[in-house]
Write an enzyme that holds these catalytic residues in place. Sequence first.
Site, PDB file in Angstrom:
ATOM      1  N   SER A 190       5.309  24.928   0.720  1.00 19.88           N
ATOM      2  CA  SER A 190       5.068  26.091   1.577  1.00 19.88           C
ATOM      3  C   SER A 190       4.022  25.751   2.636  1.00 19.88           C
ATOM      4  O   SER A 190       4.228  24.870   3.465  1.00 19.88           O
ATOM      5  CB  SER A 190       4.660  27.288   0.710  1.00 19.88           C
ATOM      6  OG  SER A 190       4.579  28.466   1.475  1.00 19.88           O
ATOM      7  N   LEU A 191       2.873  26.424   2.617  1.00 22.25           N
ATOM      8  CA  LEU A 191       1.800  26.130   3.561  1.00 22.25           C
ATOM      9  C   LEU A 191       1.473  24.639   3.592  1.00 22.25           C
ATOM     10  O   LEU A 191       1.096  24.093   4.638  1.00 22.25           O
ATOM     11  CB  LEU A 191       0.553  26.926   3.166  1.00 22.25           C
ATOM     12  CG  LEU A 191      -0.742  26.499   3.859  1.00 22.25           C
ATOM     13  CD1 LEU A 191      -0.750  26.992   5.289  1.00 22.25           C
ATOM     14  CD2 LEU A 191      -1.949  26.986   3.097  1.00 22.25           C
ATOM     15  N   ARG A 231       0.164  32.481  11.170  1.00 21.31           N
ATOM     16  CA  ARG A 231       1.176  32.620  10.116  1.00 21.31           C
ATOM     17  C   ARG A 231       0.706  33.605   9.054  1.00 21.31           C
ATOM     18  O   ARG A 231       1.448  34.478   8.593  1.00 21.31           O
ATOM     19  CB  ARG A 231       1.449  31.248   9.502  1.00 21.31           C
ATOM     20  CG  ARG A 231       2.479  31.188   8.378  1.00 21.31           C
ATOM     21  CD  ARG A 231       2.589  29.736   7.921  1.00 21.31           C
ATOM     22  NE  ARG A 231       3.636  29.500   6.938  1.00 21.31           N
ATOM     23  CZ  ARG A 231       3.466  29.507   5.624  1.00 21.31           C
ATOM     24  NH1 ARG A 231       2.266  29.786   5.122  1.00 21.31           N
ATOM     25  NH2 ARG A 231       4.474  29.247   4.808  1.00 21.31           N
ATOM     26  N   HIS A 273       8.438  33.905   1.513  1.00 21.65           N
ATOM     27  CA  HIS A 273       9.712  33.183   1.482  1.00 21.65           C
ATOM     28  C   HIS A 273      10.919  34.059   1.174  1.00 21.65           C
ATOM     29  O   HIS A 273      12.017  33.551   0.982  1.00 21.65           O
ATOM     30  CB  HIS A 273       9.639  31.976   0.531  1.00 21.65           C
ATOM     31  CG  HIS A 273       8.592  30.994   0.929  1.00 21.65           C
ATOM     32  ND1 HIS A 273       8.735  30.170   2.018  1.00 21.65           N
ATOM     33  CD2 HIS A 273       7.363  30.733   0.419  1.00 21.65           C
ATOM     34  CE1 HIS A 273       7.640  29.435   2.155  1.00 21.65           C
ATOM     35  NE2 HIS A 273       6.787  29.763   1.200  1.00 21.65           N
ATOM     36  N   GLN A 327      11.183  28.364   7.550  1.00 20.39           N
ATOM     37  CA  GLN A 327      10.482  28.177   6.280  1.00 20.39           C
ATOM     38  C   GLN A 327       9.843  29.445   5.751  1.00 20.39           C
ATOM     39  O   GLN A 327       9.860  29.729   4.551  1.00 20.39           O
ATOM     40  CB  GLN A 327       9.398  27.093   6.459  1.00 20.39           C
ATOM     41  CG  GLN A 327       8.645  26.748   5.184  1.00 20.39           C
ATOM     42  CD  GLN A 327       7.146  26.642   5.421  1.00 20.39           C
ATOM     43  OE1 GLN A 327       6.539  27.517   6.025  1.00 20.39           O
ATOM     44  NE2 GLN A 327       6.558  25.568   4.924  1.00 20.39           N
TER      45      GLN A 327
END
Length: 310
Positions: A91-92, A116, A200, A249
Amino acid sequence: MTLAMVFPGQGSQSQGMLAELAARYPQLTDTFAEASDRLGYDLWDLVQNGPLEKLNETIVTQPAMLTAGVSIWRLWQKLNGAPPAAMAGHSLGEYTALVCAGAIEFPDALGLVQRRAELMHNAVAAGEGAMAAILGLDDQAVRDVCESASGSAVAEAVNFNSPGQVVVAGHRGAIERVIELAKAAGARRAIMLAVSVPSHSSLMIPAGEALAESLQAAAFQAPLITVINAVDAIAYTDADDIRERLTRQIASPVHWVDTVQRLIADGATSVFECGPGRVLTGLVKRIDRSVQSACIDSPDALVSAAGEGA
């Protein structure tokens, strides 16, 4: 030894993280000072002294985890640790991998992850989103449970972390139903996670669309080290490819099992976690026990790993 580096995401933070490493290598805090200048507040003080509730806020956690990973990577380079053949991030953590692979400058990445985090935080009203971990069911069983629980709401499998460990996200009521149905289906554990942002899931699509504008303005270049993205477990190629996948993503599942398996298929025999928390180290062990895995977030672990890789 063929080395891959992996970078953790949100959830691996803790108050006081990296204190032992900074005590031996004071230059680690230089990276946090650089981040503090960009963010406008003392990030190292917040990481060390809290309050924990503030550190756990998405808008703080994401820059903190990016900075933690970059700071350890810089120490790895200073100690002449072996250059990895490939990198990946959860992820990040993909942003951290891209910084460390030379695809984007650290200050630019800080601005992106701060944006983000803001977009993710604002995408769903407080209290309406939720995430839960489902342990002991296979991937398809979790998908089936989500479908049964969703109705007109959103309940989706979003993190495929290891065999038998899947994270789900969506509207809180639907995720509460997923927990009940998963237990009835034989899950070993089904527990709500202490987060309110349904990361997500498709609820993040508006955040991804807004983030795309910032990504278009960012100065990316092709990575100097291969970076496998966790959206579809293939390597990033060029700047436009990076922008497109980072846009997707934010509202796409993290295919961590596929990503680690891709690293191994491409030749990785050791996978080192470059960041605090040791979450990814445990996941790698559950995905493939034949691969050496270690977290290099302490002085002894860092020196040992750098010596092995030298």
